[in-house]
Scaffold this active site. Structure first.
Site, PDB file in Angstrom:
ATOM      1  CB  THR A 155      51.344  52.075  37.416  1.00 25.59           C
ATOM      2  OG1 THR A 155      50.597  53.276  37.295  1.00 25.59           O
ATOM      3  CG2 THR A 155      50.446  51.064  38.117  1.00 25.59           C
ATOM      4  CG  ASP A 156      51.489  57.420  38.690  1.00 26.99           C
ATOM      5  OD1 ASP A 156      50.836  56.623  37.984  1.00 26.99           O
ATOM      6  OD2 ASP A 156      51.596  58.630  38.418  1.00 26.99           O
ATOM      7  CD  GLU A 157      47.036  54.479  36.132  1.00 28.34           C
ATOM      8  OE1 GLU A 157      45.913  53.979  36.239  1.00 28.34           O
ATOM      9  OE2 GLU A 157      47.560  54.761  35.043  1.00 28.34           O
ATOM     10  CE  LYS A 210      51.804  47.055  37.212  1.00 24.76           C
ATOM     11  NZ  LYS A 210      52.739  46.199  36.420  1.00 24.76           N
ATOM     12  CE1 TYR A 215      47.913  48.393  34.698  1.00 23.17           C
ATOM     13  CE2 TYR A 215      47.503  50.692  35.286  1.00 23.17           C
ATOM     14  CZ  TYR A 215      48.375  49.692  34.886  1.00 23.17           C
ATOM     15  OH  TYR A 215      49.707  49.974  34.689  1.00 23.17           O
TER      16      TYR A 215
HETATM   17  P1  NAD Z   1      51.800  47.274  27.146  1.00 27.52           P
HETATM   18  O1  NAD Z   1      50.358  46.931  27.344  1.00 27.52           O
HETATM   19  O2  NAD Z   1      52.179  48.157  26.022  1.00 27.52           O
HETATM   20  O3  NAD Z   1      52.638  45.928  26.958  1.00 27.52           O
HETATM   21  C1  NAD Z   1      52.454  44.805  27.765  1.00 27.52           C
HETATM   22  C2  NAD Z   1      53.249  43.653  27.164  1.00 27.52           C
HETATM   23  O4  NAD Z   1      53.090  42.522  28.046  1.00 27.52           O
HETATM   24  C3  NAD Z   1      52.735  43.210  25.791  1.00 27.52           C
HETATM   25  O5  NAD Z   1      53.833  42.979  24.929  1.00 27.52           O
HETATM   26  C4  NAD Z   1      51.996  41.917  26.077  1.00 27.52           C
HETATM   27  O6  NAD Z   1      52.013  40.986  24.998  1.00 27.52           O
HETATM   28  C5  NAD Z   1      52.773  41.381  27.277  1.00 27.52           C
HETATM   29  N1  NAD Z   1      51.950  40.469  28.078  1.00 27.52           N
HETATM   30  C6  NAD Z   1      50.674  40.672  28.515  1.00 27.52           C
HETATM   31  N2  NAD Z   1      50.259  39.600  29.207  1.00 27.52           N
HETATM   32  C7  NAD Z   1      51.297  38.717  29.233  1.00 27.52           C
HETATM   33  C8  NAD Z   1      51.490  37.439  29.810  1.00 27.52           C
HETATM   34  N3  NAD Z   1      50.533  36.838  30.497  1.00 27.52           N
HETATM   35  N4  NAD Z   1      52.691  36.834  29.660  1.00 27.52           N
HETATM   36  C9  NAD Z   1      53.691  37.432  28.950  1.00 27.52           C
HETATM   37  N5  NAD Z   1      53.552  38.630  28.373  1.00 27.52           N
HETATM   38  C10 NAD Z   1      52.374  39.271  28.512  1.00 27.52           C
HETATM   39  O7  NAD Z   1      52.297  47.848  28.529  1.00 27.52           O
HETATM   40  P2  NAD Z   1      53.342  49.018  28.824  1.00 27.52           P
HETATM   41  O8  NAD Z   1      52.646  50.310  28.734  1.00 27.52           O
HETATM   42  O9  NAD Z   1      54.571  48.770  28.062  1.00 27.52           O
HETATM   43  O10 NAD Z   1      53.619  48.763  30.377  1.00 27.52           O
HETATM   44  C11 NAD Z   1      54.642  47.875  30.789  1.00 27.52           C
HETATM   45  C12 NAD Z   1      54.663  47.812  32.300  1.00 27.52           C
HETATM   46  O11 NAD Z   1      54.892  49.112  32.833  1.00 27.52           O
HETATM   47  C13 NAD Z   1      53.343  47.338  32.907  1.00 27.52           C
HETATM   48  O12 NAD Z   1      53.641  46.501  33.987  1.00 27.52           O
HETATM   49  C14 NAD Z   1      52.663  48.614  33.361  1.00 27.52           C
HETATM   50  O13 NAD Z   1      51.825  48.379  34.467  1.00 27.52           O
HETATM   51  C15 NAD Z   1      53.864  49.468  33.743  1.00 27.52           C
HETATM   52  N6  NAD Z   1      53.681  50.921  33.628  1.00 27.52           N
HETATM   53  C16 NAD Z   1      53.206  51.472  32.473  1.00 27.52           C
HETATM   54  C17 NAD Z   1      53.084  52.856  32.355  1.00 27.52           C
HETATM   55  C18 NAD Z   1      52.593  53.515  31.088  1.00 27.52           C
HETATM   56  O14 NAD Z   1      52.385  54.729  31.069  1.00 27.52           O
HETATM   57  N7  NAD Z   1      52.438  52.794  29.982  1.00 27.52           N
HETATM   58  C19 NAD Z   1      53.441  53.669  33.451  1.00 27.52           C
HETATM   59  C20 NAD Z   1      53.927  53.062  34.612  1.00 27.52           C
HETATM   60  C21 NAD Z   1      54.053  51.692  34.678  1.00 27.52           C
HETATM   61  P1  TYD Z   2      45.427  56.698  29.454  1.00 26.29           P
HETATM   62  O1  TYD Z   2      46.405  56.944  28.368  1.00 26.29           O
HETATM   63  O2  TYD Z   2      44.381  55.642  29.246  1.00 26.29           O
HETATM   64  O3  TYD Z   2      46.284  56.442  30.776  1.00 26.29           O
HETATM   65  P2  TYD Z   2      45.803  56.317  32.330  1.00 26.29           P
HETATM   66  O4  TYD Z   2      44.347  56.099  32.367  1.00 26.29           O
HETATM   67  O5  TYD Z   2      46.565  55.113  32.760  1.00 26.29           O
HETATM   68  O6  TYD Z   2      46.247  57.576  32.991  1.00 26.29           O
HETATM   69  O7  TYD Z   2      44.652  58.054  29.764  1.00 26.29           O
HETATM   70  C1  TYD Z   2      45.343  59.233  30.127  1.00 26.29           C
HETATM   71  C2  TYD Z   2      44.308  60.280  30.487  1.00 26.29           C
HETATM   72  O8  TYD Z   2      43.571  60.625  29.331  1.00 26.29           O
HETATM   73  C3  TYD Z   2      43.288  59.789  31.497  1.00 26.29           C
HETATM   74  O9  TYD Z   2      42.955  60.858  32.377  1.00 26.29           O
HETATM   75  C4  TYD Z   2      42.084  59.421  30.667  1.00 26.29           C
HETATM   76  C5  TYD Z   2      42.172  60.379  29.504  1.00 26.29           C
HETATM   77  N1  TYD Z   2      41.668  59.864  28.214  1.00 26.29           N
HETATM   78  C6  TYD Z   2      40.761  60.639  27.469  1.00 26.29           C
HETATM   79  O10 TYD Z   2      40.347  61.743  27.878  1.00 26.29           O
HETATM   80  N2  TYD Z   2      40.325  60.151  26.270  1.00 26.29           N
HETATM   81  C7  TYD Z   2      40.737  58.939  25.787  1.00 26.29           C
HETATM   82  O11 TYD Z   2      40.276  58.527  24.682  1.00 26.29           O
HETATM   83  C8  TYD Z   2      41.676  58.170  26.557  1.00 26.29           C
HETATM   84  C9  TYD Z   2      42.158  56.834  26.075  1.00 26.29           C
HETATM   85  C10 TYD Z   2      42.109  58.689  27.761  1.00 26.29           C
END
Ligand code: NAD
Ligand code: TYD
Length: 371
Positions: free
Chosen positions: A137-139, A166, A162
Site C-alpha cells: 500500500t501507499d500508506e 505493511k 496497519y
Molecule cells: P481484504 O481485507 O479485502 O482481504 C484480505 C484477504 O486476506 C481476505 O480474504 C482474508 O480472508 C485473507 N487473509 C487474512 N489473513 C489471512 C491469513 N493469515 N492467511 C490467509 N489469508 C488471510 O484486503 P484487500 O483490500 O483485498 O487488500 C489485499 C492486499 O492489497 C492487502 O495486502 C492490502 O494491504 C493491499 N492493498 C489494499 C488496498 C485497498 O485499497 N484495499 C490498496 C493497496 C494495497
Molecule cells: P478507508 O476506506 O478506511 O481507507 P484508508 O484508511 O486505508 O485510506 O478510509 C478512506 C478515507 O475515508 C479515510 O480518510 C478515512 C475516511 N473514512 C471516513 O471518513 N468515514 C468512515 O466511516 C470510514 C470507514 C473512512
C-alpha cells in the site's frame, strides 16, 4: 492438471484478490491456487462460480502455517506467488494491532521463507522466471501535505499499526531479494474501490449505510484526501508487474484521482439520489429524506488520520506500459450498481444487515422500472 502455469495466490477471497483471481482466470493462461484463511473480510461467494473449474484450486488456511505453506509449494510447483493476504483495515489496527503483526509480518515472512526454500531447489530456467509479487500500500509512506506525490523513492514513514505492519512486510520482501536473490517485486498502490469490497471501508460503507437510512459518518471535517483507483486497474498493474516487473524493483500505482472524503461522499449520495431516489423507497420516505446527503454526519476523527495520499505512477507507466483506464465517475456508478445488484453477497458479509433492504426496495424499483 491442465498444462497451464500455476500461481500461488494468497488472499483470493478478499476484495482485490477476488477481482485479481477473476482477471487471471479470464486470461486462461494460469492455474490459480488460492490460499485464504477466510477471515471476517473474506466472502466465499466472491469466487463461488469458480468452484469446479479445473484451473482453480481453493485451500483454506493461513499464510502463518509453515507446514501448510511449504506443502503447497511442493504439491503445486508454482511459477510464482501473488501475495495479497493481509489484515487490511486501518480502524481495526487501531483497536487491536496484534492480528496485523501476525498476518502481515509473520505471515509474509513465513511465505517468503517457504518460497526461498522452494526456489532454491528449482532448475536454472524455473529459478529465473519465478516471481514473488508482494502487494502493498501507499500508506507505508505516511502522509503528504498539500503538495507532492509518493514515488518509489519516498522514504517510509508509516503512521498506523496497519501501515507499520505493511512497511515491515515490504522490508522483509526487499531483504529476501537483497540477501538471498529471491526474485521479488513490490507494488505500493493507493486506495482501491469497486465490487467485492468489504463494507467497513469508506465507499461500500457509505453506499450501504445510505441505502438503509443510516448515518454517513465522515471523520473529522472530511477534508482528508485519498487517490482512488478502480480495482480492475490495480489488478492489471499487479499482473503486469508480475509478468514484466524487474526483480528487486518497486512500482507505485495510483489513479491520479485525488478526492476529499466529503466530496466523495457527496458524489455517492448524488448517484444514489438518481438510481435509488429516497422518496421512492418506503423506509427512507418515512424518514422524510429528500436526498441521501441529509444522512451525512461529521464524527470524531480517526486517531493519527493521514492527511493526504497521492501517487506519481510515472515509473510503471513508462517502464511497463500501465495506465489507469476506468474514469472515476463511471467506476463509482458501476460500483454502486454492483452493490445494488448483489444483495446475497452483501448479506454474507453483513449478517443480513443490508441485503434484505436491497432486495425489498431496490429489486422492487428495478422491476417497476422494467414494466
Ligand atoms: P481484504 O481485507 O479485502 O482481504 C484480505 C484477504 O486476506 C481476505 O480474504 C482474508 O480472508 C485473507 N487473509 C487474512 N489473513 C489471512 C491469513 N493469515 N492467511 C490467509 N489469508 C488471510 O484486503 P484487500 O483490500 O483485498 O487488500 C489485499 C492486499 O492489497 C492487502 O495486502 C492490502 O494491504 C493491499 N492493498 C489494499 C488496498 C485497498 O485499497 N484495499 C490498496 C493497496 C494495497
Ligand atoms: P478507508 O476506506 O478506511 O481507507 P484508508 O484508511 O486505508 O485510506 O478510509 C478512506 C478515507 O475515508 C479515510 O480518510 C478515512 C475516511 N473514512 C471516513 O471518513 N468515514 C468512515 O466511516 C470510514 C470507514 C473512512
Amino acid at each position: 492438471m491442465t498444462g497451464k502455469q500455476t500461481i500461488l495466490l494468497t488472499g483470493g477471497n478478499g476484495f482485490i484478490g477476488a477481482n485479481l483471481a477473476r482477471l487471471l482466470m479470464k486470461s486462461q493462461q494460469y492455474r490459480v491456487v488460492n490460499l485464504d484463511a477466510l477471515t471476517y473480510a473474506a466472502n466465499p461467494l466472491s469466487l463461488a462460480d469458480l468452484e469446479g473449474n479445473p484451473d482453480y484450486v481453493f485451500v483454506k488456511g493461513s499464510i502463518t502455517d509453515r507446514e501448510l505453506v511449504a506443502s503447497l509449494f511442493k504439491q503445486y510447483q508454482p511459477m510464482g506467488v501473488l501475495h495479497l493476504a493481509a489484515e487490511s483495515h486501518v480502524d481495526r489496527s487501531i483497536v487491536n494491532a496484534e492480528d496485523f503483526l501476525q498476518t502481515n509480518v509473520i505471515g509474509t515472512f513465513t511465505l517468503l521463507e517457504a518460497a526461498r526454500v522452494y526456489w532454491n531447489g528449482l532448475n536454472d530456467d524455473a529459478k529465473e522466471s519465478f516471481r514473488f509479487l508482494h502487494v502493498s500500500t501507499d500508506e507505508v509512506f505516511g502522509s503528504l501535505g498539500a503538495d507532492g506525490y509518493f514515488t518509489e523513492e519516498t522514504p517510509y514513514a508509516p503512521n498506523s499499526p496497519y501501515s507499520a505492519s505493511k512497511a515491515s512486510s515490504d522490508h522483509f520482501v526487499r531483504a529476501f531479494h537483497h540477501t538471498y536473490g529471491l526474485p521479488t517485486v513490490i507494488t505500493n498502490c493507493s486506495n482501491n474501490y469497486g465490487p467485492y469490497q468489504f463494507p467497513e471501508k469508506m465507499i461500500p460503507l457509505m453506499i450501504l449505510n445510505a441505502l438503509s437510512g443510516k448515518q454517513l459518518p465522515v471523520y473529522g471535517d472530511g477534508s482528508n484526501v485519498r487517490d482512488w483507483l478502480y480495482v480492475e486497474d490495480h489488478c492489471k498493474a499487479i499482473r503486469l508487474a508480475f509478468e514484466k516487473g524487474v526483480p528487486g524493483e518497486v512500482y507505485v500505482v495510483g489513479g491520479s484521482n485525488e478526492q476529499k472524503n466529503l466530496d466523495l461522499v457527496n458524489q455517492i449520495c448524488a448517484i444514489l439520489d438518481e438510481v435509488a431516489p429516497p422518496e421512492e423507497v418506503n423506509q427512507l420516505r418515512e424518514q422524510g429524506l429528500k436526498s441521501y446527503k441529509e444522512l451525512i454526519r461529521f464524527v470524531t476523527d480517526r486517531p493519527g488520520h493521514d492527511r493526504r495520499y497521492a501517487i506519481d505512477a510515472g515509473k510503471i507507466q513508462r517502464q511497463l506500459g500501465w495506465q489507469a483506464e476506468v474514469r472515476f465517475e463511471a467506476g463509482l456508478r458501476q460500483t454502486i450498481e454492483w452493490y445494488l445488484q448483489n444483495p446475497e453477497w452483501v448479506d454474507q458479509v453483513s449478517g443480513g444487515a443490508y441485503g434484505e433492504w436491497i432486495k425489498k426496495n431496490y429489486a422492487w424499483r428495478a422491476e417497476k422500472e422494467s414494466k
